[in-house]
Design a protein around this motif. Structure first.
Motif, PDB file in Angstrom:
ATOM      1  N   ALA A  99       7.829 -51.945  15.290  1.00 58.60           N
ATOM      2  CA  ALA A  99       6.385 -52.080  15.505  1.00 58.60           C
ATOM      3  C   ALA A  99       5.885 -51.054  16.510  1.00 58.60           C
ATOM      4  O   ALA A  99       4.843 -50.414  16.305  1.00 58.60           O
ATOM      5  CB  ALA A  99       6.056 -53.497  15.986  1.00 58.60           C
ATOM      6  N   GLU A 100       6.622 -50.875  17.601  1.00 57.72           N
ATOM      7  CA  GLU A 100       6.183 -49.953  18.643  1.00 57.72           C
ATOM      8  C   GLU A 100       6.166 -48.518  18.166  1.00 57.72           C
ATOM      9  O   GLU A 100       5.443 -47.682  18.718  1.00 57.72           O
ATOM     10  CB  GLU A 100       7.066 -50.113  19.876  1.00 57.72           C
ATOM     11  N   ASP A 101       6.940 -48.190  17.143  1.00 52.98           N
ATOM     12  CA  ASP A 101       6.903 -46.842  16.574  1.00 52.98           C
ATOM     13  C   ASP A 101       5.503 -46.487  16.089  1.00 52.98           C
ATOM     14  O   ASP A 101       5.096 -45.323  16.109  1.00 52.98           O
ATOM     15  CB  ASP A 101       7.883 -46.724  15.396  1.00 52.98           C
ATOM     16  N   LEU A 102       4.743 -47.493  15.624  1.00 54.50           N
ATOM     17  CA  LEU A 102       3.417 -47.243  15.053  1.00 54.50           C
ATOM     18  C   LEU A 102       2.444 -46.675  16.078  1.00 54.50           C
ATOM     19  O   LEU A 102       1.591 -45.852  15.742  1.00 54.50           O
ATOM     20  CB  LEU A 102       2.842 -48.538  14.472  1.00 54.50           C
ATOM     21  N   TYR A 161      10.612 -37.418   4.813  1.00 52.48           N
ATOM     22  CA  TYR A 161      10.006 -38.556   4.123  1.00 52.48           C
ATOM     23  C   TYR A 161       9.696 -39.673   5.116  1.00 52.48           C
ATOM     24  O   TYR A 161       8.624 -40.290   5.066  1.00 52.48           O
ATOM     25  CB  TYR A 161      10.953 -39.061   3.031  1.00 52.48           C
ATOM     26  N   ALA A 162      10.623 -39.933   6.027  1.00 51.08           N
ATOM     27  CA  ALA A 162      10.420 -40.989   7.025  1.00 51.08           C
ATOM     28  C   ALA A 162       9.216 -40.667   7.911  1.00 51.08           C
ATOM     29  O   ALA A 162       8.450 -41.562   8.289  1.00 51.08           O
ATOM     30  CB  ALA A 162      11.675 -41.168   7.873  1.00 51.08           C
ATOM     31  N   GLY A 163       9.044 -39.384   8.250  1.00 50.91           N
ATOM     32  CA  GLY A 163       7.894 -38.990   9.056  1.00 50.91           C
ATOM     33  C   GLY A 163       6.585 -39.193   8.316  1.00 50.91           C
ATOM     34  O   GLY A 163       5.590 -39.649   8.900  1.00 50.91           O
ATOM     35  N   LYS A 164       6.565 -38.865   7.025  1.00 53.72           N
ATOM     36  CA  LYS A 164       5.368 -39.086   6.210  1.00 53.72           C
ATOM     37  C   LYS A 164       5.042 -40.578   6.138  1.00 53.72           C
ATOM     38  O   LYS A 164       3.886 -40.988   6.253  1.00 53.72           O
ATOM     39  CB  LYS A 164       5.582 -38.528   4.798  1.00 53.72           C
ATOM     40  N   GLU A 165       6.075 -41.383   5.952  1.00 51.31           N
ATOM     41  CA  GLU A 165       5.870 -42.830   5.856  1.00 51.31           C
ATOM     42  C   GLU A 165       5.299 -43.392   7.159  1.00 51.31           C
ATOM     43  O   GLU A 165       4.400 -44.237   7.141  1.00 51.31           O
ATOM     44  CB  GLU A 165       7.192 -43.512   5.517  1.00 51.31           C
ATOM     45  N   LEU A 166       5.805 -42.910   8.291  1.00 55.73           N
ATOM     46  CA  LEU A 166       5.295 -43.377   9.577  1.00 55.73           C
ATOM     47  C   LEU A 166       3.833 -43.005   9.745  1.00 55.73           C
ATOM     48  O   LEU A 166       3.027 -43.800  10.248  1.00 55.73           O
ATOM     49  CB  LEU A 166       6.134 -42.801  10.717  1.00 55.73           C
ATOM     50  N   ARG A 167       3.442 -41.812   9.320  1.00 59.84           N
ATOM     51  CA  ARG A 167       2.037 -41.410   9.427  1.00 59.84           C
ATOM     52  C   ARG A 167       1.129 -42.319   8.602  1.00 59.84           C
ATOM     53  O   ARG A 167       0.066 -42.738   9.060  1.00 59.84           O
ATOM     54  CB  ARG A 167       1.866 -39.962   8.984  1.00 59.84           C
ATOM     55  N   VAL A 189       2.731 -41.524  -4.822  1.00 59.42           N
ATOM     56  CA  VAL A 189       2.444 -42.832  -5.412  1.00 59.42           C
ATOM     57  C   VAL A 189       3.593 -43.801  -5.156  1.00 59.42           C
ATOM     58  O   VAL A 189       3.375 -44.985  -4.867  1.00 59.42           O
ATOM     59  CB  VAL A 189       2.162 -42.685  -6.919  1.00 59.42           C
ATOM     60  N   GLU A 190       4.815 -43.308  -5.241  1.00 58.50           N
ATOM     61  CA  GLU A 190       5.989 -44.158  -4.999  1.00 58.50           C
ATOM     62  C   GLU A 190       5.940 -44.775  -3.598  1.00 58.50           C
ATOM     63  O   GLU A 190       6.249 -45.958  -3.404  1.00 58.50           O
ATOM     64  CB  GLU A 190       7.257 -43.323  -5.179  1.00 58.50           C
ATOM     65  N   MET A 191       5.537 -43.982  -2.588  1.00 60.35           N
ATOM     66  CA  MET A 191       5.429 -44.483  -1.220  1.00 60.35           C
ATOM     67  C   MET A 191       4.323 -45.523  -1.114  1.00 60.35           C
ATOM     68  O   MET A 191       4.486 -46.574  -0.485  1.00 60.35           O
ATOM     69  CB  MET A 191       5.171 -43.321  -0.254  1.00 60.35           C
TER      70      MET A 191
END
Length: 618
Positions: free
Chosen positions: A311-314, A325-331, A421-423
């Motif tokens: 949660a704190e990552d947000l 990919y993980a960086g894009k997902e976090l954004r 779209v998959e994300m």
């Protein structure tokens, strides 16, 4: 001001009521009383009497308030405290006055039932609070006298404040200037964003090279922010969508996944030459489950705090690296996190109105999306209206399109945000369904107008290809009431290069003014009055008032003095004084001595600040 959704309040009436109620220096001034009736009103009468007057702002009262906070808020003794302690205590003194104004402003907004503006931005480059707030509250002289009498200079206190790491560049500075301007214009507008713990990064020089370090700007606490544990909203990620048939219609429920709690932190934004104080509400991400005792008891110590860490990552870092990919997902998680919390909050405020009607929503709410980062608001507003408030699709879409507006900063089409779209399907499954439905209806309109052809693919929200993507810029322009650029030339580029097909659609359908221009400005309060008080004093002296601080057109009147030798003399003295301060700072900070008659050019961590001051000129 780039606020394409029009909102207004009776500024003249508001200021007249507030200014006739009290004087800033009158310790007996009476605060406007809220309209409270019935049992609660009787029960709270005594408390209202105790809170009926404002904190006095004479130097002695400021000193007493400072001493009280130093001991009772910070637990310092009168014999031992640091300059950082002094700054924090002074900040709390200032916050007391800001809170009075903020609370009274919000009470007035509710009583008048005004239309409210909400500015959604991923970043705010707001700068340091203290000096700007003291200037806007017109308390510079009182604070200066109070602290000089205590043996402290205001400049020393200002230097202790950490620059809030909430923004990066022009987009963030634009957002911050808007907040200042909207408060100064007495417009009922709030900002929404993320309370980043680390912001971008802190730059330094080591062995002649630039280095980057974490910028934990809230490490010593920020005396101006107000934690609001009572203002918390759930934000869901992942999960699945269950489609059911209830009461004669199809109903979609987003269930499962994980829940993150968004907790509000308020930052008062005072206006200049007005008693109006607006708010910047920032969201901090917290876990829905604080601690897994079973995992901890089983010696799985890391697993016990997994939810908190995730949660704190947000709300940890502004613009995390999206090369992976993980960086894009976090954004995308960050963007949805603050948009969902903000829309839940503003709809809650609307619903609190007595006898509210949904058809009144566009008359009471205007939402400005600052660039593509918050444009998931289009789908989230639809989800809240259709799934939560149970409105029919067509009615919800009409309200959404009337309430939302979009400021574009990015002119290169390839630079506009696009998400796989998959994300989307995995992280925000219900929103993908909503976007597909919006796009399907939109495509049908295009086909009716143009038939099949390349314009259909160009205007579709969904970009086809090896990796199917959602084009957030397209979602924004389709779901917004107005779209604006930030300069005349920029707006023309939007029409002709960024979204040419959409502009053609607007013109073909009789709405060429859907894309409008709103030229950016800067606030002279911070960038002249606070940054260079000596220059500000010259302008005020020759122009006869401080009106130029809210109307820079008045600076043209300085041209009548362009041949005045007295002005030339004062102008050169002002520049020389500024350069002397710079020389003192360089000597004390870097042990560097400079020739004060030289032309100085400073490279400041990648940004040029040119001091074109030639002291030998006459």
């Amino acid at each position: 001001m780039t606020t394409t959704g029009v909102w207004s309040a009776d500024k003249a009436g508001f200021e007249m009521k507030r200014k006739s109620s009290f004087s800033l220096l009158d310790a007996t001034a009476v605060r406007p009383a809220p309209n409270v009736e019935g049992q609660d009103g009787n029960r709270m009468e005594r408390l209202q009497q105790l809170m009926a007057t404002y904190e006095p702002n004479d130097p002695e009262s400021i000193q007493k308030s400072f001493a009280r906070h130093l001991e009772y808020s910070l637990a310092c003794t009168r014999f031992k405290f640091t300059m950082q302690d002094a700054y924090r205590a002074a900040g709390l003194v200032l916050r007391d006055r800001l809170l009075e104004s903020l609370n009274d402003t919000n009470t007035y907004y509710r009583e008048q039932d005004v239309k409210r503006g909400y500015y959604l931005s991923a970043e705010y480059l707001i700068g340091r609070h203290m000096q700007n707030a003291i200037a806007n509250l017109d308390l510079e002289q009182q604070f200066k006298e109070a602290f000089e009498d205590l043996g402290m200079k205001l400049e020393e206190l200002f230097s202790e404040e950490a620059d809030p790491a909430l923004g990066n560049g022009g987009l963030g500075r634009l957002a911050a200037c808007f907040l200042d301007s909207m408060a100064t214009l007495s417009l009922p507008c709030w900002g929404y964003g993320i309370r980043y713990s680390y912001g971008m990064f802190k730059q330094g020089i080591k062995d002649g090279r630039q280095i980057e370090e974490p910028d934990f700007w809230i490490g010593d606490g920020c005396p101006f922010e107000i934690p609001r544990p009572d203002v918390t909203y759930p934000v869901r990620f992942y999960g699945t969508v269950q489609d059911t048939y209830e009461n004669g219609k199809n109903v979609s429920r987003w269930v499962g996944g994980e829940i993150v709690q968004a907790m509000a932190y308020d930052n008062p934004i005072p206006g200049f030459d007005t008693y109006n104080t607006n708010n910047l509400r920032l969201w901090r991400a917290l876990p829905s489950k604080e601690f897994d005792l079973d995992a901890f008891s089983s010696a799985q110590f890391q697993d016990a705090i997994t939810q908190r860490r995730k949660a704190e990552d947000l709300s940890a870092v502004l613009y995390p690296n999206d090369a992976t990919y993980a960086g894009k997902e976090l954004r995308l998680r960050q963007q949805y996190f603050f948009v969902s919390a903000s829309l839940q909050d503003l709809l809650r405020e609307f619903i609190k109105r007595p006898n509210y009607k949904w058809e009144d929503l566009p008359e009471k709410v205007a939402v400005q999306m600052n660039d593509t980062h918050p444009t998931i608001a289009v789908a989230e507003m639809m989800r809240l209206l259709v799934d939560v408030q149970k409105l029919e699709w067509d009615r919800a879409w009409e309200l959404t399109r009337k309430c939302l507006n979009y400021t574009n900063h990015t002119v290169m089409p390839e630079a506009l945000e696009k998400w796989p779209v998959e994300m989307f399907e995995r992280m925000l499954p219900r929103h993908l369904q909503i976007i597909y439905q919006i796009n399907g209806i939109w495509i049908q309109k295009l086909l009716q107008r143009y038939g099949d052809g390349p314009i259909i693919a160009a205007l579709s929200i969904v970009e086809e290809g090896d990796v199917k993507k959602i084009r957030m810029g397209h979602l924004a322009i389709i779901g917004a009431n107005k779209i604006n650029g930030v300069a005349a030339i920029h707006t023309e580029i939007i029409k002709k290069e960024t979204f040419p097909e959409y502009y053609k659609w607007c013109c073909d359908n009789g709405d060429p003014n859907k894309i409008v221009n709103m030229t950016n400005g800067v606030t002279p309060r911070r960038w002249i009055h606070c940054a260079n008080p000596a220059l500000s004093e010259i302008f005020t002296k020759y122009l006869g008032s401080q009106e130029w601080l809210t109307d820079m057109n008045k600076l043209k009147e300085m041209l009548q003095y362009k041949e005045d030798p007295k002005l030339h003399e004062e102008w050169i003295a002002m520049k020389k004084g500024c350069k002397a301060k710079l020389a003192d700072w360089l000597k004390s900070t870097m042990d560097l001595e400079i020739d004060q008659d030289a032309l100085i050019d400073i490279q400041s961590f990648g940004k040029q600040i040119c001091f074109n001051q030639q002291m030998q000129q006459s």
